[in-house]
Scaffold this active site. Structure first.
Site, PDB file in Angstrom:
ATOM      1  N   TYR A   1      51.018  42.358  33.389  1.00 51.12           N
ATOM      2  CA  TYR A   1      50.417  42.573  32.068  1.00 51.12           C
ATOM      3  C   TYR A   1      51.383  43.331  31.160  1.00 51.12           C
ATOM      4  CZ  TYR A   1      47.423  45.006  28.633  1.00 51.12           C
ATOM      5  OH  TYR A   1      46.898  45.533  27.479  1.00 51.12           O
TER       6      TYR A   1
ATOM      7  N   SER B   1      50.678  46.834  23.764  1.00 48.88           N
ATOM      8  CA  SER B   1      50.151  47.888  24.636  1.00 48.88           C
ATOM      9  C   SER B   1      51.258  48.883  24.951  1.00 48.88           C
ATOM     10  CB  SER B   1      49.637  47.293  25.949  1.00 48.88           C
ATOM     11  OG  SER B   1      49.247  48.326  26.833  1.00 48.88           O
TER      12      SER B   1
HETATM   13  P1  NAP Z   1      38.055  43.428  25.753  1.00 49.77           P
HETATM   14  O1  NAP Z   1      37.065  44.484  25.421  1.00 49.77           O
HETATM   15  O2  NAP Z   1      38.084  42.848  27.140  1.00 49.77           O
HETATM   16  O3  NAP Z   1      37.910  42.234  24.668  1.00 49.77           O
HETATM   17  C1  NAP Z   1      38.767  41.131  24.777  1.00 49.77           C
HETATM   18  C2  NAP Z   1      38.479  40.152  23.674  1.00 49.77           C
HETATM   19  O4  NAP Z   1      39.407  39.053  23.807  1.00 49.77           O
HETATM   20  C3  NAP Z   1      37.103  39.555  23.719  1.00 49.77           C
HETATM   21  O5  NAP Z   1      36.699  39.275  22.394  1.00 49.77           O
HETATM   22  C4  NAP Z   1      37.316  38.263  24.500  1.00 49.77           C
HETATM   23  O6  NAP Z   1      36.345  37.250  24.222  1.00 49.77           O
HETATM   24  C5  NAP Z   1      38.677  37.852  23.976  1.00 49.77           C
HETATM   25  N1  NAP Z   1      39.417  36.965  24.869  1.00 49.77           N
HETATM   26  C6  NAP Z   1      39.694  37.153  26.179  1.00 49.77           C
HETATM   27  N2  NAP Z   1      40.403  36.114  26.649  1.00 49.77           N
HETATM   28  C7  NAP Z   1      40.575  35.263  25.614  1.00 49.77           C
HETATM   29  C8  NAP Z   1      41.199  34.002  25.474  1.00 49.77           C
HETATM   30  N3  NAP Z   1      41.799  33.383  26.495  1.00 49.77           N
HETATM   31  N4  NAP Z   1      41.167  33.396  24.261  1.00 49.77           N
HETATM   32  C9  NAP Z   1      40.542  34.011  23.220  1.00 49.77           C
HETATM   33  N5  NAP Z   1      39.942  35.188  23.293  1.00 49.77           N
HETATM   34  C10 NAP Z   1      39.952  35.806  24.488  1.00 49.77           C
HETATM   35  O7  NAP Z   1      39.556  43.936  25.487  1.00 49.77           O
HETATM   36  P2  NAP Z   1      40.111  45.153  24.577  1.00 49.77           P
HETATM   37  O8  NAP Z   1      40.229  46.345  25.447  1.00 49.77           O
HETATM   38  O9  NAP Z   1      39.386  45.224  23.301  1.00 49.77           O
HETATM   39  O10 NAP Z   1      41.605  44.634  24.349  1.00 49.77           O
HETATM   40  C11 NAP Z   1      41.986  43.957  23.154  1.00 49.77           C
HETATM   41  C12 NAP Z   1      43.507  43.889  23.127  1.00 49.77           C
HETATM   42  O11 NAP Z   1      44.012  45.224  23.191  1.00 49.77           O
HETATM   43  C13 NAP Z   1      44.126  43.133  24.287  1.00 49.77           C
HETATM   44  O12 NAP Z   1      45.246  42.393  23.833  1.00 49.77           O
HETATM   45  C14 NAP Z   1      44.572  44.239  25.223  1.00 49.77           C
HETATM   46  O13 NAP Z   1      45.654  43.846  26.044  1.00 49.77           O
HETATM   47  C15 NAP Z   1      44.974  45.302  24.222  1.00 49.77           C
HETATM   48  N6  NAP Z   1      44.982  46.673  24.766  1.00 49.77           N
HETATM   49  C16 NAP Z   1      43.856  47.241  25.261  1.00 49.77           C
HETATM   50  C17 NAP Z   1      43.911  48.541  25.784  1.00 49.77           C
HETATM   51  C18 NAP Z   1      42.714  49.242  26.359  1.00 49.77           C
HETATM   52  O14 NAP Z   1      42.879  50.274  27.027  1.00 49.77           O
HETATM   53  N7  NAP Z   1      41.499  48.760  26.142  1.00 49.77           N
HETATM   54  C19 NAP Z   1      45.134  49.213  25.778  1.00 49.77           C
HETATM   55  C20 NAP Z   1      46.256  48.606  25.270  1.00 49.77           C
HETATM   56  C21 NAP Z   1      46.174  47.317  24.762  1.00 49.77           C
HETATM   57  P3  NAP Z   1      34.927  37.188  25.054  1.00 49.77           P
HETATM   58  O15 NAP Z   1      34.050  38.268  24.483  1.00 49.77           O
HETATM   59  O16 NAP Z   1      34.389  35.842  24.734  1.00 49.77           O
HETATM   60  O17 NAP Z   1      35.270  37.399  26.486  1.00 49.77           O
END
Ligand code: NAP
Length: 248
Positions: free
Chosen positions: A157, A143
């Site tokens: 985080y 991130s």
């Molecule tokens: P999201 O929409 O909340 O999706 C998270 C995914 O991770 C879901 O498939 C969830 O499964 C799974 N998950 C959560 N906890 C888990 C665990 N303990 N074990 C296995 N799987 C787990 O998140 P996102 O925004 O796509 O983020 C994905 C990645 O990108 C993360 O690492 C996040 O830190 C990073 N990121 C996101 C952003 C942003 O602005 N969105 C920015 C920078 C970095 P379920 O569907 O079963 O809950």
């Protein structure tokens, strides 16, 4: 034989976009999810409808037994993967450092840091030529928070993603001569459910104004960068942390 890609947290958001893009690029796809089996099933259905094989595996990446079971299942389904995208992650709740709840801190570190290490260990054991593998590519989803620090929101985080960056740099050097490339993508503000699930649905609109490109990015824009960095087109790229943040 089709190439194969594993993406953790592939049921929603960036991980689901990675799964769809991978299928479009000709990969068979294994995805993991934590709770939302319906969302995982619908991504699998989409991939199968596109003519590729797909499997969804339930796992908490913070649990060693779950991660070991995912990779064992992957061995049975597809054999050693060509690409592994370690995307599963959580923000925890919003809190200043002086307000931190230790159970929440430990959970964020367990999912984002321990989970990344556990999955990387299992991936390297299958991909590295030192282990009899044929090489491959690992991409961590880090991130921009790691560099920005996220004051007043979630320094916990941001610090967990700083650890992911260090893991990327160190592991890349460790396995560079063993046929495995290791990189990270550092997304900025991306429109997924992660913000609303952390209790801040308004965050996207509020922070978008501070992004030089004046908008949040999409999961598809992040997935495109991830699919490039694990592809042979990035054959001399390792140990890199690629910002996908609209300039922020
Ligand atoms: P999201 O929409 O909340 O999706 C998270 C995914 O991770 C879901 O498939 C969830 O499964 C799974 N998950 C959560 N906890 C888990 C665990 N303990 N074990 C296995 N799987 C787990 O998140 P996102 O925004 O796509 O983020 C994905 C990645 O990108 C993360 O690492 C996040 O830190 C990073 N990121 C996101 C952003 C942003 O602005 N969105 C920015 C920078 C970095 P379920 O569907 O079963 O809950």
């Amino acid at each position: 034989m089709a190439k194969t890609l594993l993406v953790t947290g592939g049921s929603r958001g960036i991980g689901a976009a990675v799964a769809r893009h991978a299928a479009a690029d000709g990969y068979d796809v294994a995805l993991t999810y934590a709770d939302d089996s319906a969302a995982a099933r619908s991504v699998v259905d989409e991939i199968e409808a596109a003519g590729r094989r797909a499997v969804a595996l339930r796992a908490d990446v913070a649990r060693e037994a779950d991660v070991v079971a995912v990779f064992a299942a992957l061995d049975d389904f597809f054999g050693a993967p060509d690409a592994v995208v370690l995307n599963a992650g959580i923000t925890g709740s919003f809190a200043r450092v002086d307000e931190l709840d230790i159970a929440m801190l430990e959970r964020v570190l367990a999912v984002n840091v321990t989970g990344a290490f556990l999955c990387a260990r299992e991936a390297v054991r299958r991909m590295s030529t030192a282990h009899g593998g044929r090489g491959g590519a690992i991409a961590f989803v880090s991130s921009r928070a790691a560099s920005l620090g996220s004051p007043g929101e979630y320094v916990h985080y941001a610090a967990s993603k700083g650890a992911v960056n260090t893991l990327t740099i160190g592991l890349a050097k460790e396995v560079a001569r063993e046929g495995v490339r290791v990189n990270a993508i550092a997304p900025g503000l991306i429109a997924t459910e992660i913000h609303a699930r952390a209790g801040r649905p308004e965050r996207l609109g509020r922070i978008a104004a501070a992004v030089p490109m004046e908008r949040a990015g999409t999961a598809d824009e992040v997935a495109a960068a991830i699919l490039w960095i694990v592809s042979p087109a990035a054959s001399y790229v390792t140990g890199a942390i690629l910002d996908v943040g609209g300039g922020r």
